[in-house]
Design an enzyme around this catalytic site. Structure first.
Site, PDB file in Angstrom:
ATOM      1  N   ARG A   1      23.236  49.742  55.000  1.00 39.08           N
ATOM      2  CA  ARG A   1      22.746  48.438  55.432  1.00 39.08           C
ATOM      3  C   ARG A   1      23.808  47.359  55.643  1.00 39.08           C
ATOM      4  O   ARG A   1      23.652  46.542  56.570  1.00 39.08           O
ATOM      5  CB  ARG A   1      21.638  47.979  54.474  1.00 39.08           C
ATOM      6  CG  ARG A   1      20.340  48.757  54.725  1.00 39.08           C
ATOM      7  CD  ARG A   1      19.373  48.680  53.581  1.00 39.08           C
ATOM      8  NE  ARG A   1      19.855  49.431  52.424  1.00 39.08           N
ATOM      9  CZ  ARG A   1      19.162  49.603  51.303  1.00 39.08           C
ATOM     10  NH1 ARG A   1      17.954  49.071  51.192  1.00 39.08           N
ATOM     11  NH2 ARG A   1      19.661  50.307  50.309  1.00 39.08           N
TER      12      ARG A   1
ATOM     13  N   ASP B   1      15.810  72.809  44.999  1.00 36.64           N
ATOM     14  CA  ASP B   1      14.717  73.788  44.974  1.00 36.64           C
ATOM     15  C   ASP B   1      15.281  75.037  44.303  1.00 36.64           C
ATOM     16  O   ASP B   1      16.410  75.023  43.788  1.00 36.64           O
ATOM     17  CB  ASP B   1      14.246  74.061  46.427  1.00 36.64           C
ATOM     18  CG  ASP B   1      12.863  74.713  46.494  1.00 36.64           C
ATOM     19  OD1 ASP B   1      12.314  75.074  45.423  1.00 36.64           O
ATOM     20  OD2 ASP B   1      12.349  74.890  47.600  1.00 36.64           O
TER      21      ASP B   1
ATOM     22  N   ASP C   1      22.774  64.272  54.542  1.00 35.93           N
ATOM     23  CA  ASP C   1      22.343  63.920  53.181  1.00 35.93           C
ATOM     24  C   ASP C   1      20.943  64.484  52.946  1.00 35.93           C
ATOM     25  O   ASP C   1      19.960  63.757  52.842  1.00 35.93           O
ATOM     26  CB  ASP C   1      22.380  62.390  53.038  1.00 35.93           C
ATOM     27  CG  ASP C   1      22.368  61.954  51.594  1.00 35.93           C
ATOM     28  OD1 ASP C   1      22.407  62.818  50.707  1.00 35.93           O
ATOM     29  OD2 ASP C   1      22.325  60.726  51.359  1.00 35.93           O
TER      30      ASP C   1
ATOM     31  N   LYS D   1      26.580  59.636  58.731  1.00 32.56           N
ATOM     32  CA  LYS D   1      25.671  60.287  57.784  1.00 32.56           C
ATOM     33  C   LYS D   1      24.233  60.158  58.276  1.00 32.56           C
ATOM     34  O   LYS D   1      23.824  59.070  58.680  1.00 32.56           O
ATOM     35  CB  LYS D   1      25.777  59.640  56.406  1.00 32.56           C
ATOM     36  CG  LYS D   1      24.799  60.220  55.383  1.00 32.56           C
ATOM     37  CD  LYS D   1      25.015  59.668  53.989  1.00 32.56           C
ATOM     38  CE  LYS D   1      24.041  58.596  53.604  1.00 32.56           C
ATOM     39  NZ  LYS D   1      22.665  59.057  53.352  1.00 32.56           N
TER      40      LYS D   1
HETATM   41  O1  C5P Z   1      22.083  50.950  52.885  1.00 34.95           O
HETATM   42  P1  C5P Z   1      22.921  51.469  51.777  1.00 34.95           P
HETATM   43  O2  C5P Z   1      24.392  51.108  51.894  1.00 34.95           O
HETATM   44  O3  C5P Z   1      22.358  51.181  50.402  1.00 34.95           O
HETATM   45  O4  C5P Z   1      22.850  53.053  51.992  1.00 34.95           O
HETATM   46  C1  C5P Z   1      23.377  53.959  51.068  1.00 34.95           C
HETATM   47  C2  C5P Z   1      23.181  55.337  51.586  1.00 34.95           C
HETATM   48  O5  C5P Z   1      23.694  56.263  50.626  1.00 34.95           O
HETATM   49  C3  C5P Z   1      21.719  55.717  51.826  1.00 34.95           C
HETATM   50  O6  C5P Z   1      21.681  56.475  53.026  1.00 34.95           O
HETATM   51  C4  C5P Z   1      21.337  56.576  50.635  1.00 34.95           C
HETATM   52  O7  C5P Z   1      20.443  57.607  50.961  1.00 34.95           O
HETATM   53  C5  C5P Z   1      22.681  57.175  50.227  1.00 34.95           C
HETATM   54  N1  C5P Z   1      22.825  57.536  48.821  1.00 34.95           N
HETATM   55  C6  C5P Z   1      22.713  56.624  47.794  1.00 34.95           C
HETATM   56  N2  C5P Z   1      22.851  57.027  46.491  1.00 34.95           N
HETATM   57  C7  C5P Z   1      23.131  58.297  46.200  1.00 34.95           C
HETATM   58  C8  C5P Z   1      23.282  59.233  47.242  1.00 34.95           C
HETATM   59  C9  C5P Z   1      23.129  58.808  48.564  1.00 34.95           C
HETATM   60  O8  C5P Z   1      22.483  55.436  48.045  1.00 34.95           O
HETATM   61  N3  C5P Z   1      23.349  58.677  44.956  1.00 34.95           N
END
Ligand code: C5P
Length: 234
Positions: free
Chosen positions: A211, A66, A61, A34
């Site tokens: 992360r 818009d 993502d 992603k």
């Molecule tokens: O690092 P972490 O596991 O928190 O990353 C979660 C990923 O999922 C990030 O890239 C974030 O942009 C994405 N995301 C999210 N919540 C959403 C949609 C996407 O955390 N509702």
């Protein structure tokens, strides 16, 4: 027993080169890659083309939101770079989502591609919603958003593990893509979290994990451990 790898690794890194190095190193242990706003607005959509070369589906993502004509154009362009999935906020409304689906399918030509509706960000809780004037719980909102996303022909919905059941009841054919995955008590900026096996047990189609993998001291080992823990579950 899980056969297909449901892990989508969120490559939230600063440069396209860093993203490619990370993607290559964790590729054996994940099902898809992603990229998000940081890479799309920095190095740009060429990052999608580079990731596609690694042979796994690429989830873009873009969180489009818009007027319909602009979202349609953006989805079409992202599809021409090889995006397998593109996200658009359900809050943009039915017509916007339908336009996203239309643009994506035109850009993808014959390739498989789908729009994923972003429901309520997993970083938000009930109090955050109240603060912006929304009195409904995340669960109630996600249920309503599932119906709109499925009516607009979205392939799936982004939701927290806590709302998977609500999505399944409101729109059984929507796939669920679940971020907010955490291995322990450390949640960073996420609010509605779950462990990988808990999210899968609740019926997640895919797990979006950033992360816990990319910030680990050994990302391939972290990804391998998560994948191993999922495969060893009944
Ligand atoms: O690092 P972490 O596991 O928190 O990353 C979660 C990923 O999922 C990030 O890239 C974030 O942009 C994405 N995301 C999210 N919540 C959403 C949609 C996407 O955390 N509702």
């Amino acid at each position: 027993m899980v056969n297909e790898n449901p892990i989508i690794v969120a490559l939230d890194l600063n440069t396209a080169a860093d993203a490619i190095v990370m993607a290559t190193s964790v590729a054996p242990y994940v099902g898809a890659f992603k990229i998000g706003l940081g890479l799309l607005h920095g190095p740009g959509p060429g990052t999608i083309d580079a990731l596609v070369q690694l042979g796994k589906p690429v989830f873009v993502d873009a969180k489009l939101h818009d007027i319909p004509s602009q979202v349609e154009a953006a989805a079409e362009r992202l599809a021409t770079h090889g995006a397998r999935w593109v996200t658009a906020h359900v809050g943009g409304g039915f017509d916007m989502l339908e336009a996203a689906v239309e643009g994506l399918s035109r850009g993808a030509a014959q390739a498989e591609a789908g729009i994923l509706g972003v429901s309520v960000l997993t970083s938000l809780d009930k109090f955050d919603l109240e603060r912006i004037g929304i009195q409904r719980s995340p669960g109630e909102l996600v249920g309503k958003m599932s119906k709109v996303a499925t009516a607009a022909q979205c392939e799936g919905l982004i939701c927290s593990a806590h709302e998977i059941n609500t999505v399944k009841q409101a729109a059984p054919s929507l796939k669920t893509f679940v971020p907010g995955i955490r291995l322990g008590s450390h949640s960073d900026d996420q609010s509605r979290t779950a462990t990988p096996s808990d999210a899968l047990a609740r019926g997640a189609s895919y797990l979006v994990i950033g992360r816990p993998i990319i910030a680990a001291s050994d990302p391939p080992a972290a990804a391998n451990a998560i994948w191993h823990s999922l495969r060893s579950k009944e």
